[in-house]
Design a protein around this motif. Structure first.
Motif, short mmCIF file in Angstrom:
data_model
loop_
_atom_site.label_atom_id
_atom_site.label_comp_id
_atom_site.label_asym_id
_atom_site.label_seq_id
_atom_site.Cartn_x
_atom_site.Cartn_y
_atom_site.Cartn_z
N ASP A 228 0.83 -1.32 0.02
CA ASP A 228 0.08 0.11 0.33
C ASP A 228 0.56 1.49 0.38
N ASN B 186 -3.50 -2.53 -2.68
CA ASN B 186 -4.46 -2.89 -1.96
C ASN B 186 -4.78 -4.47 -2.44
N PRO C 282 -5.08 -2.15 4.05
CA PRO C 282 -5.80 -1.38 4.43
C PRO C 282 -6.67 -2.73 3.88
N SER C 283 -7.60 -2.35 5.16
CA SER C 283 -8.99 -3.02 4.72
C SER C 283 -8.69 -4.96 5.20
#
Length: 134
Positions: free
Chosen positions: A26, A51, A74-75
């Protein structure tokens, strides 16, 4: 060029087959460094996904020979993404290298993922890539 020379060149080309490496990172600056190092120091092609969603979309058309995953994405984390990628029949045998300042050692061992601590040594990184692609 002689027939023998052409056959030697062809055999050499097959021996150094270009492989595709999917990097999921990322931090675009770090990803660019990895792409640059791989393209300058190896015969392989590296592709960057920022991502998990981008990586999952890319593998629909791209069949990588190696995954290089950041653990802290992220996530979803790198382990969760690895599990999603390896759940796909055509990707279940693709080796992975996971990079992070903090690696979940037990999770890596369970999945046979090689871990490398950030900051990485570029020479060690490139040698490990070659080892995983053999």
């Amino acid at each position: 060029m002689s027939q023998e020379k052409q056959e030697q060149d062809s055999a050499h080309t097959k021996q150094v087959a270009v492989k595709t490496i999917l990097i999921i990172e990322d931090d675009v600056n770090i990803g660019d460094v990895f792409i640059q190092a791989i393209s300058q120091e190896t015969p392989h092609m590296a592709v960057l996904a920022a991502n998990a969603e981008e990586a999952l979309n890319m593998v629909k058309a791209l069949k990588p020979n190696l995954f290089i995953l950041d653990y802290q994405l992220p996530s979803v984390n790198g382990i969760e993404l690895y599990d999603q990628l390896h759940a796909m029949k055509e990707l279940e045998h693709v080796p992975a290298l996971m990079l992070s300042a903090r690696l979940p050692k037990q999770e890596l061992q369970k999945r046979n993922i090689i871990g490398m601590h950030k900051p990485i040594d570029l020479d060690d990184f490139l040698q490990l890539i070659e080892k995983l692609l053999k």
